[in-house]
Design a protein around this motif. Structure first.
Motif, PDB file in Angstrom:
ATOM      1  N   VAL A  36       0.844  -1.201   0.000  1.00  0.00           N
ATOM      2  CA  VAL A  36       0.000   0.000   0.000  1.00  0.00           C
ATOM      3  C   VAL A  36       0.879   1.250   0.000  1.00  0.00           C
ATOM      4  O   VAL A  36       0.606   2.219  -0.730  1.00  0.00           O
ATOM      5  N   GLU A  37       1.923   1.249   0.808  1.00  0.00           N
ATOM      6  CA  GLU A  37       2.825   2.403   0.857  1.00  0.00           C
ATOM      7  C   GLU A  37       3.522   2.620  -0.488  1.00  0.00           C
ATOM      8  O   GLU A  37       3.655   3.755  -0.958  1.00  0.00           O
ATOM      9  N   VAL A  38       3.952   1.531  -1.114  1.00  0.00           N
ATOM     10  CA  VAL A  38       4.614   1.637  -2.417  1.00  0.00           C
ATOM     11  C   VAL A  38       3.634   2.162  -3.473  1.00  0.00           C
ATOM     12  O   VAL A  38       3.978   3.036  -4.283  1.00  0.00           O
ATOM     13  N   ALA A  39       2.409   1.640  -3.461  1.00  0.00           N
ATOM     14  CA  ALA A  39       1.411   2.089  -4.432  1.00  0.00           C
ATOM     15  C   ALA A  39       1.064   3.556  -4.223  1.00  0.00           C
ATOM     16  O   ALA A  39       0.861   4.307  -5.186  1.00  0.00           O
ATOM     17  N   ASP A  40       1.000   3.987  -2.950  1.00  0.00           N
ATOM     18  CA  ASP A  40       0.714   5.390  -2.661  1.00  0.00           C
ATOM     19  C   ASP A  40       1.850   6.283  -3.152  1.00  0.00           C
ATOM     20  O   ASP A  40       1.618   7.351  -3.743  1.00  0.00           O
ATOM     21  N   ALA A  41       3.094   5.844  -2.932  1.00  0.00           N
ATOM     22  CA  ALA A  41       4.240   6.622  -3.422  1.00  0.00           C
ATOM     23  C   ALA A  41       4.260   6.676  -4.946  1.00  0.00           C
ATOM     24  O   ALA A  41       4.577   7.723  -5.540  1.00  0.00           O
ATOM     25  N   LYS A  42       3.887   5.567  -5.584  1.00  0.00           N
ATOM     26  CA  LYS A  42       3.843   5.552  -7.048  1.00  0.00           C
ATOM     27  C   LYS A  42       2.777   6.491  -7.576  1.00  0.00           C
ATOM     28  O   LYS A  42       2.983   7.187  -8.579  1.00  0.00           O
ATOM     29  N   LEU A  43       1.626   6.535  -6.900  1.00  0.00           N
ATOM     30  CA  LEU A  43       0.561   7.456  -7.312  1.00  0.00           C
ATOM     31  C   LEU A  43       1.026   8.902  -7.189  1.00  0.00           C
ATOM     32  O   LEU A  43       0.798   9.722  -8.087  1.00  0.00           O
ATOM     33  N   LYS A  44       1.690   9.212  -6.066  1.00  0.00           N
ATOM     34  CA  LYS A  44       2.186  10.579  -5.884  1.00  0.00           C
ATOM     35  C   LYS A  44       3.259  10.919  -6.921  1.00  0.00           C
ATOM     36  O   LYS A  44       3.270  12.036  -7.467  1.00  0.00           O
ATOM     37  N   ALA A  45       4.155   9.966  -7.189  1.00  0.00           N
ATOM     38  CA  ALA A  45       5.212  10.214  -8.169  1.00  0.00           C
ATOM     39  C   ALA A  45       4.625  10.413  -9.562  1.00  0.00           C
ATOM     40  O   ALA A  45       5.038  11.310 -10.310  1.00  0.00           O
ATOM     41  N   THR A  46       3.666   9.568  -9.922  1.00  0.00           N
ATOM     42  CA  THR A  46       3.029   9.703 -11.243  1.00  0.00           C
ATOM     43  C   THR A  46       2.286  11.018 -11.357  1.00  0.00           C
ATOM     44  O   THR A  46       2.366  11.707 -12.388  1.00  0.00           O
ATOM     45  N   SER A  47       1.564  11.382 -10.307  1.00  0.00           N
ATOM     46  CA  SER A  47       0.839  12.648 -10.319  1.00  0.00           C
ATOM     47  C   SER A  47       1.801  13.820 -10.449  1.00  0.00           C
ATOM     48  O   SER A  47       1.563  14.753 -11.228  1.00  0.00           O
ATOM     49  N   ALA A  48       2.903  13.779  -9.685  1.00  0.00           N
ATOM     50  CA  ALA A  48       3.881  14.866  -9.747  1.00  0.00           C
ATOM     51  C   ALA A  48       4.505  14.960 -11.140  1.00  0.00           C
ATOM     52  O   ALA A  48       4.706  16.061 -11.681  1.00  0.00           O
ATOM     53  N   GLU A  49       4.790  13.815 -11.729  1.00  0.00           N
ATOM     54  CA  GLU A  49       5.382  13.808 -13.070  1.00  0.00           C
ATOM     55  C   GLU A  49       4.422  14.390 -14.097  1.00  0.00           C
ATOM     56  O   GLU A  49       4.811  15.200 -14.953  1.00  0.00           O
ATOM     57  N   GLN A  50       3.149  14.007 -14.006  1.00  0.00           N
ATOM     58  CA  GLN A  50       2.172  14.513 -14.961  1.00  0.00           C
ATOM     59  C   GLN A  50       1.888  15.999 -14.745  1.00  0.00           C
ATOM     60  O   GLN A  50       1.696  16.750 -15.705  1.00  0.00           O
ATOM     61  N   VAL A  51       1.879  16.429 -13.476  1.00  0.00           N
ATOM     62  CA  VAL A  51       1.691  17.856 -13.203  1.00  0.00           C
ATOM     63  C   VAL A  51       2.875  18.654 -13.742  1.00  0.00           C
ATOM     64  O   VAL A  51       2.708  19.746 -14.291  1.00  0.00           O
ATOM     65  N   SER A  52       4.081  18.109 -13.583  1.00  0.00           N
ATOM     66  CA  SER A  52       5.264  18.778 -14.121  1.00  0.00           C
ATOM     67  C   SER A  52       5.168  18.923 -15.642  1.00  0.00           C
ATOM     68  O   SER A  52       5.471  19.982 -16.204  1.00  0.00           O
TER      69      SER A  52
END
Length: 303
Positions: free
Chosen positions: A174-190
């Motif tokens: 769950v922690e890894v999936a949450d970090a991946k979601l945040k990383a993907t969101s940050a990448e797409q926002v960038s």
């Protein structure tokens, strides 16, 4: 490199004339004026990469719930229905055939010892013979159609720590999936920031190149008139034509760059439309030092 911030600042402070904006809106029926806040909302609503990362997080959360139930008893039910061509039966006719002659023989004797018991014994033998002959010696032990229902319960009492390990692994997923979601969101926002404000800047560059081209066109027209009146040489007019051709080429290049960035923005938002960014460009007066950015990255960057 030292001149770039000055040029960027000049381009950013330019304003788009309302007449040009109206012309762009009339050129395409699907022109969409969109603010950065609306673009960000559209990104979170429609971007496939963010949706996929969100689905992976939900999957890991459900898996964590499933592993939490490993400590509880498991009850399972199963039902079956069987249809056979014939019922299962047990044929005892050979037993009947074996004992019937015995009773027939004993019942036919005329005398027994002692003689006083003969009528009673013969009566009992006759009754036994009648019962043997009247009994159904073929018994059905299973009908040809039947159903069964089974219920089983399993309750783990000791698993050597496997359940604890499974729950811990599920929490980490769950922690890894949450970090991946945040990383993907940050990448797409960038990517959205770069493409949205990149398109805003590219549109301003197009306008600047348009003004330069129009200025070169007027300069060329004046040169042609001056040449016709004999006031300048043909070389001067040719120089003006070269300048106009360069300005036209730069204008077309700026338009192609803007169209390319617009296509990239459409891909990021996963929505078609001739987007026109409405949020103004800006400059950050104080970026802060490098160590501040490092500490922020170590504290908040999901990767």
């Amino acid at each position: 490199m030292k001149k770039f911030p000055v040029l960027l600042g000049i381009l950013m402070t330019l304003t788009v004339p309302s007449a040009w904006a109206q012309e762009g809106e009339s050129d395409a029926a699907d022109t969409v004026t969109i603010s950065f806040a609306d673009a960000l909302h559209q990104l979170y609503e429609a971007n496939g990469m963010i949706k996929m990362a969100g689905s992976e997080k939900k999957q890991s959360e459900y898996e964590k719930k499933a592993t939490g139930g490993l400590r509880f008893p498991h009850v399972s039910l199963s039902a079956n229905y069987v249809a056979m061509s014939d019922p299962i039966h047990l044929d005892l006719t050979p037993v009947k055939d074996a004992i019937t002659p015995l009773y027939q023989t004993l019942a036919g004797y005329g005398s027994f010892s002692p003689d006083v018991a003969t009528p009673q014994i013969r009566q009992q033998l006759a009754a036994g013979l009648e019962q043997i002959e009247g009994t159904n010696w073929i018994q059905i032990i299973q009908k040809d159609r039947f159903g069964t229902v089974d219920a089983t319960m399993f309750w783990p009492l000791f698993t050597g720590g496997k359940i604890d390990a499974a729950n811990k692994a599920a929490e980490i997923k769950v922690e890894v999936a949450d970090a991946k979601l945040k990383a993907t969101s940050a990448e797409q926002v960038s990517d959205l920031v770069q493409r949205y404000f990149g398109l805003r800047l590219a549109e301003k560059v197009v306008e600047v190149r348009r003004e330069v081209m129009e200025g070169m066109a007027k300069h060329l027209d004046d040169a042609r008139k001056l040449e016709a009146n004999g006031m300048i040489a043909a070389a001067e007019r040719l120089h003006a034509e070269v300048a106009y051709a360069d300005a036209e080429r730069e204008f077309n290049k700026a338009q192609r760059d803007a169209d390319l960035i617009r296509t990239s923005l459409q891909s990021t938002l996963e929505k078609n439309g001739n987007f026109f960014p409405s949020t103004s460009l800006f400059l950050t007066a104080n970026l802060g030092d490098l160590e501040e950015f490092k500490s922020e990255a170590l504290a908040n960057n999901p990767a």
